[in-house]
Scaffold this active site. Structure first.
Site, PDB file in Angstrom:
ATOM      1  N   HIS A 231       0.817  -1.222   0.000  1.00  0.00           N
ATOM      2  CA  HIS A 231       0.000   0.000   0.000  1.00  0.00           C
ATOM      3  C   HIS A 231       0.856   1.280   0.000  1.00  0.00           C
ATOM      4  O   HIS A 231       0.706   2.149  -0.848  1.00  0.00           O
ATOM      5  CB  HIS A 231      -0.882   0.039   1.265  1.00  0.00           C
ATOM      6  CG  HIS A 231      -1.781  -1.138   1.443  1.00  0.00           C
ATOM      7  ND1 HIS A 231      -2.951  -1.320   0.737  1.00  0.00           N
ATOM      8  CD2 HIS A 231      -1.686  -2.197   2.277  1.00  0.00           C
ATOM      9  CE1 HIS A 231      -3.547  -2.438   1.136  1.00  0.00           C
ATOM     10  NE2 HIS A 231      -2.801  -2.996   2.061  1.00  0.00           N
TER      11      HIS A 231
HETATM   12  O1  RIB Z   1      -4.850  -0.009   5.001  1.00  0.00           O
HETATM   13  C1  RIB Z   1      -3.472  -0.076   4.734  1.00  0.00           C
HETATM   14  C2  RIB Z   1      -2.739   0.969   5.507  1.00  0.00           C
HETATM   15  O2  RIB Z   1      -2.912   0.759   6.910  1.00  0.00           O
HETATM   16  C3  RIB Z   1      -1.223   0.903   5.289  1.00  0.00           C
HETATM   17  O3  RIB Z   1      -0.674   2.181   5.473  1.00  0.00           O
HETATM   18  C4  RIB Z   1      -0.774  -0.003   6.387  1.00  0.00           C
HETATM   19  O4  RIB Z   1       0.603   0.209   6.742  1.00  0.00           O
HETATM   20  C5  RIB Z   1      -1.666   0.450   7.509  1.00  0.00           C
HETATM   21  O5  RIB Z   1      -1.092   1.624   8.071  1.00  0.00           O
END
Ligand code: RIB
Ligand code: CA
Length: 321
Positions: A244
């Site tokens: 992500h």
């Molecule tokens: O939903 C994904 C996000 O939430 C990413 O940034 C992961 O590291 C958590 O922080």
């Protein structure tokens, strides 16, 4: 394209994908990282901060780490994501205290205020955790908004959440902070789940990373194996967890890898089922004079070239000793 470096503050809640994002960010010639700030999110602040210190120590980079907010603005929901990132947030990885990168005595708020006040040109903030630090900063020092060039945010979900049916983790952890940030008027590049779920990693990608063989690549390969619950299928990623946070880094340095659209996005802070939902107002595409389009507050990303995305990650990994 200006050859000038982009001054950046990197705000994060490491977190395995945060760790990959930090590795990629520190390898980018185009970025001048002025500070790393930590926030409670995936795991409590003590762990996210210790993890940031371990990641920078393993990369062997010079920089300054500042500890941020330990609680969301309204501590309604503080469920940690240890099931995904491990009890301390980096799988089973940690370093002894005396090997950790030093922690600055200033708080993240004080440091962000000083850095932005002294900055000769506006600073970009990469925010890949809950938006608590950013919300506190712009509420405490609204005059500093003009010293923030833009925010590259990982957060939100328009179709399907991950922490609830409606909400993505970073937003759900602190919806009030997200509402403040999304309504701040500061330009936002938004990497919601709608794109980050396409930032997959196959078993081959993971093995390529491990084969780089330096300390940070080996550490990331180990923690990613934990994060994916093993080695994903060789030629296709079969995990609902993806890289992500890396999207929010490369969206700044390699925008040609992505496509998106100007979009008005609202944050739901009420509701029983939809707290933390990010509502995309696709009327932003309206062209009719009878139905004026809402004014966009984000450039939301929807697609990426995942092959080039992984090439960039490997290039970054190979740049470390
Ligand atoms: O939903 C994904 C996000 O939430 C990413 O940034 C992961 O590291 C958590 O922080
Ligand atoms: Ca994160």
């Amino acid at each position: 394209m200006s050859s000038e470096k982009i001054p950046v503050i990197f705000d994060c809640d490491p977190g395995v994908d945060d760790a990959v994002a930090l590795m990629v960010a520190f390898a980018q010639e185009k970025l001048d990282i002025l500070a790393v700030t930590t926030v409670a999110g995936n795991v409590p602040l003590e762990h996210t901060t210790r993890n940031a210190r371990a990641i920078l120590a393993t990369m062997g980079v010079k920089n300054r780490i500042y500890k941020g907010a330990s609680e969301p603005l309204m501590p309604v929901y503080k469920e940690v994501a240890t099931s995904v990132h491990g009890a301390t947030g980096l799988g089973n990885y940690s370093l002894p205290e005396d090997e950790l990168h030093p922690l600055e005595p200033e708080s993240a708020l004080v440091a962000m205020h000083r850095i932005l006040s002294e900055a000769e040109k506006p600073v970009t903030i990469i925010a890949v955790g809950p938006l608590t630090n950013i919300a506190i900063l712009i509420k405490a020092y609204p005059e500093l908004k003009e010293k923030i060039e833009k925010l590259s945010i990982m957060g939100g979900a328009f179709k399907k959440g991950n922490k609830s049916a409606a909400a993505e983790y970073n937003i759900l952890f602190d919806p009030e902070a997200a509402e403040i940030v999304f309504n701040s008027g500061i330009p936002i590049i938004l990497a919601s789940l709608d794109i980050t779920l396409k930032a997959t990693m196959s078993g081959r990608d993971l093995l390529n990373l491990r084969e780089v063989g330096n300390p940070i690549s080996l550490m990331l390969a180990d923690t990613l194996e934990y994060y994916f619950g093993g080695i994903p299928s060789m030629d296709v990623a079969d995990s609902s967890d993806t890289l992500h946070d890396v999207v929010s880094v490369l969206a700044l340095t390699d925008p040609e890898l992505f496509t998106g659209m100007d979009l008005k996005v609202e944050v739901e802070t009420g509701g029983n089922y939809c707290r933390g939902y990010t509502l995309a107002d696709f009327r932003s595409e309206n062209k009719s004079i009878n139905r004026p389009a809402p004014i966009p507050n984000t450039y939301s990303l929807f697609d990426l070239d995942v092959e080039k995305f992984h090439k960039k990650i490997l290039e970054a990994a190979r740049s470390y000793k």
